[in-house]
Write a protein that holds these residues in place. Sequence first.
Motif, PDB file in Angstrom:
ATOM      1  N   CYS A 128      -8.829  -5.075  -1.616  1.00 33.30           N
ATOM      2  CA  CYS A 128      -7.568  -5.194  -2.364  1.00 33.30           C
ATOM      3  C   CYS A 128      -7.078  -6.761  -2.254  1.00 33.30           C
ATOM      4  O   CYS A 128      -5.874  -6.837  -2.526  1.00 33.30           O
ATOM      5  CB  CYS A 128      -6.548  -4.267  -1.781  1.00 33.30           C
ATOM      6  SG  CYS A 128      -6.906  -2.694  -2.268  1.00 33.30           S
TER       7      CYS A 128
ATOM      8  N   ASP B  95      -2.998   9.113   3.037  1.00 31.34           N
ATOM      9  CA  ASP B  95      -3.169   7.623   3.374  1.00 31.34           C
ATOM     10  C   ASP B  95      -1.908   7.384   4.063  1.00 31.34           C
ATOM     11  O   ASP B  95      -1.632   6.612   4.930  1.00 31.34           O
ATOM     12  CB  ASP B  95      -3.382   6.696   2.328  1.00 31.34           C
ATOM     13  CG  ASP B  95      -5.050   6.834   1.801  1.00 31.34           C
ATOM     14  OD1 ASP B  95      -5.783   7.283   2.745  1.00 31.34           O
ATOM     15  OD2 ASP B  95      -5.343   6.752   1.027  1.00 31.34           O
TER      16      ASP B  95
ATOM     17  N   ASN C  14       3.106   1.740  -3.223  1.00 35.35           N
ATOM     18  CA  ASN C  14       2.111   2.761  -4.310  1.00 35.35           C
ATOM     19  C   ASN C  14       2.488   4.108  -4.375  1.00 35.35           C
ATOM     20  O   ASN C  14       2.195   4.825  -5.500  1.00 35.35           O
ATOM     21  CB  ASN C  14       0.614   2.508  -3.735  1.00 35.35           C
ATOM     22  CG  ASN C  14      -0.146   3.303  -4.592  1.00 35.35           C
ATOM     23  OD1 ASN C  14       0.054   3.324  -6.068  1.00 35.35           O
ATOM     24  ND2 ASN C  14      -1.235   3.641  -4.253  1.00 35.35           N
TER      25      ASN C  14
ATOM     26  N   ASN D 173      -5.235  -4.745   3.369  1.00 29.81           N
ATOM     27  CA  ASN D 173      -6.308  -4.912   2.052  1.00 29.81           C
ATOM     28  C   ASN D 173      -7.139  -3.801   1.759  1.00 29.81           C
ATOM     29  O   ASN D 173      -8.100  -3.767   1.123  1.00 29.81           O
ATOM     30  CB  ASN D 173      -7.156  -6.162   2.314  1.00 29.81           C
ATOM     31  CG  ASN D 173      -6.433  -7.393   2.513  1.00 29.81           C
ATOM     32  OD1 ASN D 173      -5.702  -7.755   1.412  1.00 29.81           O
ATOM     33  ND2 ASN D 173      -6.459  -8.214   3.367  1.00 29.81           N
ATOM     34  N   TYR D 174      -6.449  -2.629   2.339  1.00 33.72           N
ATOM     35  CA  TYR D 174      -7.263  -1.379   1.960  1.00 33.72           C
ATOM     36  C   TYR D 174      -6.588  -0.683   1.011  1.00 33.72           C
ATOM     37  O   TYR D 174      -5.309  -0.691   1.013  1.00 33.72           O
ATOM     38  CB  TYR D 174      -7.540  -0.455   3.302  1.00 33.72           C
ATOM     39  CG  TYR D 174      -8.698  -1.273   4.308  1.00 33.72           C
ATOM     40  CD1 TYR D 174     -10.066  -1.020   3.816  1.00 33.72           C
ATOM     41  CD2 TYR D 174      -8.308  -2.088   5.140  1.00 33.72           C
ATOM     42  CE1 TYR D 174     -10.923  -1.644   4.847  1.00 33.72           C
ATOM     43  CE2 TYR D 174      -9.044  -2.979   5.982  1.00 33.72           C
ATOM     44  CZ  TYR D 174     -10.631  -2.638   5.736  1.00 33.72           C
ATOM     45  OH  TYR D 174     -11.404  -3.106   6.748  1.00 33.72           O
ATOM     46  N   PRO D 175      -7.134   0.230   0.015  1.00 30.81           N
ATOM     47  CA  PRO D 175      -6.439   0.952  -1.025  1.00 30.81           C
ATOM     48  C   PRO D 175      -5.791   2.130  -0.374  1.00 30.81           C
ATOM     49  O   PRO D 175      -6.244   2.691   0.560  1.00 30.81           O
ATOM     50  CB  PRO D 175      -7.272   1.104  -1.856  1.00 30.81           C
ATOM     51  CG  PRO D 175      -8.683   1.455  -1.074  1.00 30.81           C
ATOM     52  CD  PRO D 175      -8.653   0.301  -0.109  1.00 30.81           C
ATOM     53  N   THR D 176      -4.804   2.836  -0.948  1.00 24.87           N
ATOM     54  CA  THR D 176      -4.322   4.110  -0.656  1.00 24.87           C
ATOM     55  C   THR D 176      -4.319   5.324  -1.801  1.00 24.87           C
ATOM     56  O   THR D 176      -3.510   5.657  -2.369  1.00 24.87           O
ATOM     57  CB  THR D 176      -2.779   3.793  -0.376  1.00 24.87           C
ATOM     58  OG1 THR D 176      -2.051   3.102  -1.447  1.00 24.87           O
ATOM     59  CG2 THR D 176      -2.398   3.053   0.984  1.00 24.87           C
ATOM     60  N   PRO D 177      -5.531   5.798  -1.981  1.00 28.01           N
ATOM     61  CA  PRO D 177      -5.785   6.481  -2.885  1.00 28.01           C
ATOM     62  C   PRO D 177      -5.083   7.825  -2.930  1.00 28.01           C
ATOM     63  O   PRO D 177      -4.869   8.455  -3.877  1.00 28.01           O
ATOM     64  CB  PRO D 177      -7.359   6.555  -2.923  1.00 28.01           C
ATOM     65  CG  PRO D 177      -7.914   6.321  -1.608  1.00 28.01           C
ATOM     66  CD  PRO D 177      -6.695   5.497  -1.155  1.00 28.01           C
TER      67      PRO D 177
ATOM     68  N   GLU E 101      -5.626  -8.076  -5.558  1.00 28.96           N
ATOM     69  CA  GLU E 101      -4.580  -7.541  -5.981  1.00 28.96           C
ATOM     70  C   GLU E 101      -3.324  -7.545  -4.986  1.00 28.96           C
ATOM     71  O   GLU E 101      -2.058  -7.878  -5.742  1.00 28.96           O
ATOM     72  CB  GLU E 101      -4.893  -5.954  -5.553  1.00 28.96           C
ATOM     73  CG  GLU E 101      -4.119  -4.948  -6.315  1.00 28.96           C
ATOM     74  CD  GLU E 101      -4.648  -3.630  -6.175  1.00 28.96           C
ATOM     75  OE1 GLU E 101      -5.984  -3.347  -6.158  1.00 28.96           O
ATOM     76  OE2 GLU E 101      -3.490  -2.512  -5.913  1.00 28.96           O
ATOM     77  N   ARG E 102      -3.448  -7.760  -3.863  1.00 34.44           N
ATOM     78  CA  ARG E 102      -2.066  -7.950  -2.984  1.00 34.44           C
ATOM     79  C   ARG E 102      -1.433  -9.332  -3.237  1.00 34.44           C
ATOM     80  O   ARG E 102      -0.362  -9.388  -3.511  1.00 34.44           O
ATOM     81  CB  ARG E 102      -2.367  -7.699  -1.500  1.00 34.44           C
ATOM     82  CG  ARG E 102      -3.087  -6.527  -0.974  1.00 34.44           C
ATOM     83  CD  ARG E 102      -2.114  -5.609  -0.925  1.00 34.44           C
ATOM     84  NE  ARG E 102      -2.824  -4.178  -0.699  1.00 34.44           N
ATOM     85  CZ  ARG E 102      -2.944  -3.016  -1.237  1.00 34.44           C
ATOM     86  NH1 ARG E 102      -2.371  -3.028  -2.579  1.00 34.44           N
ATOM     87  NH2 ARG E 102      -3.233  -2.013  -0.596  1.00 34.44           N
TER      88      ARG E 102
ATOM     89  N   PRO F 292       0.846  -1.358  -0.014  1.00 34.45           N
ATOM     90  CA  PRO F 292       0.034  -0.026  -0.162  1.00 34.45           C
ATOM     91  C   PRO F 292       0.937   1.183   0.068  1.00 34.45           C
ATOM     92  O   PRO F 292       0.553   2.100  -0.625  1.00 34.45           O
ATOM     93  CB  PRO F 292      -0.833  -0.186   1.329  1.00 34.45           C
ATOM     94  CG  PRO F 292      -0.626  -1.570   1.728  1.00 34.45           C
ATOM     95  CD  PRO F 292       0.531  -2.274   1.339  1.00 34.45           C
TER      96      PRO F 292
END
Length: 311
Positions: free
Chosen positions: A276, A119, A53, A111-115, A279-280, A50
């Motif tokens: 996520c 973040d 990214n 499992n959470y995104p970093t938009p 994806e991970r 995350p």
Amino acid sequence: QEAALQGRFQERVDAEEKIEPRDWMPDGYRRTLVRQISQHAHSEIVGMLPEGNWITRAPTLRRKVALLAKVQDEGGHGLYLYSAAETLGVSRDELIGQLLSGKAKYSSIFNYPTPTWADIGAIGWLVDGAAIMNQVPLCRCSYGPYARAMVRICREESFHQRQGYELMLALAQGTAEQKRMAQDALNRWWWPSLMMFGPSDEQSAHSSQNMAWKIKRFSNDELRQRFVDATVPQAEFLGLTIPDPELRLNAETGHYEFGAIDWTEFNEILKGNGPCNRERIEARRKAWDDGAWVREAAVAHAAKRRQRALK
Ligand code: FAQ
């Protein structure tokens, strides 16, 4: 004889003696340690994704250097922890196989995104903050190699937490848009951070045995409460609002009371259905496949050196 060994083992644990790799230990103790240490290692390695990214998009050189160092530290923690797990008689290949097949867990939080850039601040402040709360007591874990690995890891996590908080402070004191971004990140990361401590004490399958073995020193709920008590004043200092209308200080106990955690969300993530998860694992599988030539080369090199030494 087994009962006598068990008794002697528990006496040593009760006397705060460290258990070392060659010592006798119950099968269950070995199993739960392999499970916990490997899940911890996987969390560090998946946890690089995350934040990774944002390495190419960090807003300044200084921020980029700090983020690069942090993500590198996480890789180091993962390797340390795999080594600690290997002292219990499992191979790294086996452990990585379990991660890639979905058999082994890693922390729900990754499992959470970093938009947004905020973040990165929220992860350092909250995720590393929660990690420290959970991991400082692990420095006193009864299993020597794990306890010793945790000492250095905790020092580094503490630096990570500070860089995250300082990043949040810069945003919170910045333009209105930056402050909104910081608040939005807090809104998204708050509840998942509370879930990091694991299920409530009544639901926690391993807690009582792990406490008796002094792997765990405090229960999931105790550590979660400590985290809330430590973090709410930090949010106040930032001028940000914790996204929990039920949060209030109980003047009698001195502790913050907080709203109910959405355990359905937690359980869905553990089942592989978080935003996520796929994806991970895909990213880790790709890294494993892409690195095959490095592993093959290292094995070939070691074989050649052995040959040369024989001559
Ligand atoms: N996510 O009976 P309990 C980091 C599972 S910090 C996923 O309470 P236990 C640093 C649990 O494994 C994050 N699964 O279990 C960093 C068990 O499943 P199983 C990693 C969870 O072991 C920061 C089941 O639920 N830290 O990486 C979670 O007594 C920033 C029942 O639970 C550690 O791993 C969860 N949140 O207590 C990196 C610390 N919670 O195996 C990058 C070491 C529970 O029976 C960026 N671990 N589960 O199928 C521990 O302290 C403990 O294992 C707990 C769970 C407290 C996590």
